[in-house]
Design a protein around this motif. Structure first.
Motif, PDB file in Angstrom:
ATOM      1  N   SER A  38      39.370  50.875  39.169  1.00 52.13           N
ATOM      2  CA  SER A  38      39.994  50.010  38.172  1.00 52.13           C
ATOM      3  C   SER A  38      39.601  48.565  38.455  1.00 52.13           C
ATOM      4  O   SER A  38      38.952  48.266  39.460  1.00 52.13           O
ATOM      5  N   LEU A  39      40.020  47.679  37.592  1.00 54.28           N
ATOM      6  CA  LEU A  39      39.774  46.253  37.800  1.00 54.28           C
ATOM      7  C   LEU A  39      40.375  45.813  39.137  1.00 54.28           C
ATOM      8  O   LEU A  39      39.806  44.980  39.837  1.00 54.28           O
ATOM      9  N   ASP A  40      41.506  46.399  39.499  1.00 55.11           N
ATOM     10  CA  ASP A  40      42.173  46.045  40.761  1.00 55.11           C
ATOM     11  C   ASP A  40      41.276  46.259  41.977  1.00 55.11           C
ATOM     12  O   ASP A  40      41.458  45.617  43.008  1.00 55.11           O
ATOM     13  N   ASP A  41      40.301  47.175  41.879  1.00 57.44           N
ATOM     14  CA  ASP A  41      39.389  47.424  43.000  1.00 57.44           C
ATOM     15  C   ASP A  41      38.476  46.233  43.274  1.00 57.44           C
ATOM     16  O   ASP A  41      37.824  46.188  44.319  1.00 57.44           O
ATOM     17  N   TYR A  42      38.416  45.286  42.353  1.00 59.64           N
ATOM     18  CA  TYR A  42      37.558  44.107  42.499  1.00 59.64           C
ATOM     19  C   TYR A  42      38.382  42.821  42.558  1.00 59.64           C
ATOM     20  O   TYR A  42      37.877  41.738  42.316  1.00 59.64           O
ATOM     21  N   LYS A  43      39.658  42.972  42.901  1.00 61.18           N
ATOM     22  CA  LYS A  43      40.590  41.846  42.973  1.00 61.18           C
ATOM     23  C   LYS A  43      40.055  40.780  43.924  1.00 61.18           C
ATOM     24  O   LYS A  43      39.484  41.072  44.958  1.00 61.18           O
ATOM     25  N   GLY A  44      40.239  39.525  43.528  1.00 60.92           N
ATOM     26  CA  GLY A  44      39.803  38.413  44.354  1.00 60.92           C
ATOM     27  C   GLY A  44      38.339  38.037  44.183  1.00 60.92           C
ATOM     28  O   GLY A  44      37.880  37.068  44.784  1.00 60.92           O
ATOM     29  N   LYS A  45      37.605  38.792  43.369  1.00 58.74           N
ATOM     30  CA  LYS A  45      36.188  38.512  43.126  1.00 58.74           C
ATOM     31  C   LYS A  45      35.994  38.091  41.678  1.00 58.74           C
ATOM     32  O   LYS A  45      36.722  38.533  40.797  1.00 58.74           O
ATOM     33  N   VAL A  46      34.981  37.287  41.440  1.00 61.37           N
ATOM     34  CA  VAL A  46      34.531  37.029  40.074  1.00 61.37           C
ATOM     35  C   VAL A  46      33.793  38.281  39.624  1.00 61.37           C
ATOM     36  O   VAL A  46      33.038  38.891  40.394  1.00 61.37           O
ATOM     37  N   LYS A  47      34.052  38.703  38.365  1.00 61.79           N
ATOM     38  CA  LYS A  47      33.404  39.893  37.825  1.00 61.79           C
ATOM     39  C   LYS A  47      32.618  39.543  36.572  1.00 61.79           C
ATOM     40  O   LYS A  47      33.148  38.876  35.685  1.00 61.79           O
ATOM     41  N   LEU A  48      31.359  39.952  36.522  1.00 58.51           N
ATOM     42  CA  LEU A  48      30.579  39.893  35.297  1.00 58.51           C
ATOM     43  C   LEU A  48      30.499  41.340  34.821  1.00 58.51           C
ATOM     44  O   LEU A  48      29.900  42.179  35.495  1.00 58.51           O
TER      45      LEU A  48
END
Length: 165
Positions: A38-48
């Protein structure tokens, strides 16, 4: 909602249109190992987040290769979301020597597509689009490509990813 066409024919997008300043909706998709992420797996990072109908088509393939090539120049996690099966995504990555981004499959539920307003009702594919989400999960850039068979504005998306914190 964004007006989108597929080969010049209007299509219906399911879900709510995302706008700059919105809190990015969480979503559930599958990675190439069939694990739910999920989006939560990339928490704390900028996502493109690069959204394509299918990696097996010319424009989608070029778009994904372009973001793969540029990934090292932006301080962001690059994610490509499509309706392709995870097995097909993994095979495509290997065949095209793409290793600087993560492919995610929305085939099971269309959860990402609905939450980001890109699920094409008539085709059960995702409309070509780009979302940049900052480290606090705020949307800082959105592009719904008006004609699904055309390229997004790579330069604007990459610049937005570089500017996001």
């Amino acid at each position: 909602m964004a007006n989108v066409t597929f080969h010049q024919e209007p299509v219906t997008l399911i879900g709510s249109e995302i706008k700059v300043g919105d809190q990015a909706p969480n979503f559930t998709v599958l990675n190439n190992d069939l694990k739910e992420v999920s989006l939560d797996d990339y928490k704390g990072k900028v996502k493109l987040i690069s959204v394509v109908p299918s990696l097996d088509t010319g424009v989608c393939s070029l778009q994904t290769k372009k973001f793969n090539d540029e990934a090292s120049k932006v301080d962001a996690q690059v994610l490509t979301v499509s309706m392709d099966l995870p097995f097909a995504q993994k095979r495509w990555l290997e065949a095209n020597n793409v290793s600087n981004l993560i492919t995610l499959s929305d085939h099971r539920e269309g959860n990402f597509g609905e939450k980001y307003g890109v699920l094409i009702k008539e085709l059960r594919l995702l409309a070509r689009s780009i979302f940049v989400v900052d480290s606090n999960d705020k949307v800082t850039y959105v592009e719904y490509v008006s004609e699904v068979s055309e390229h997004p504005d790579y330069d604007k998306a990459l610049e937005a990813a570089k500017q996001a914190k």
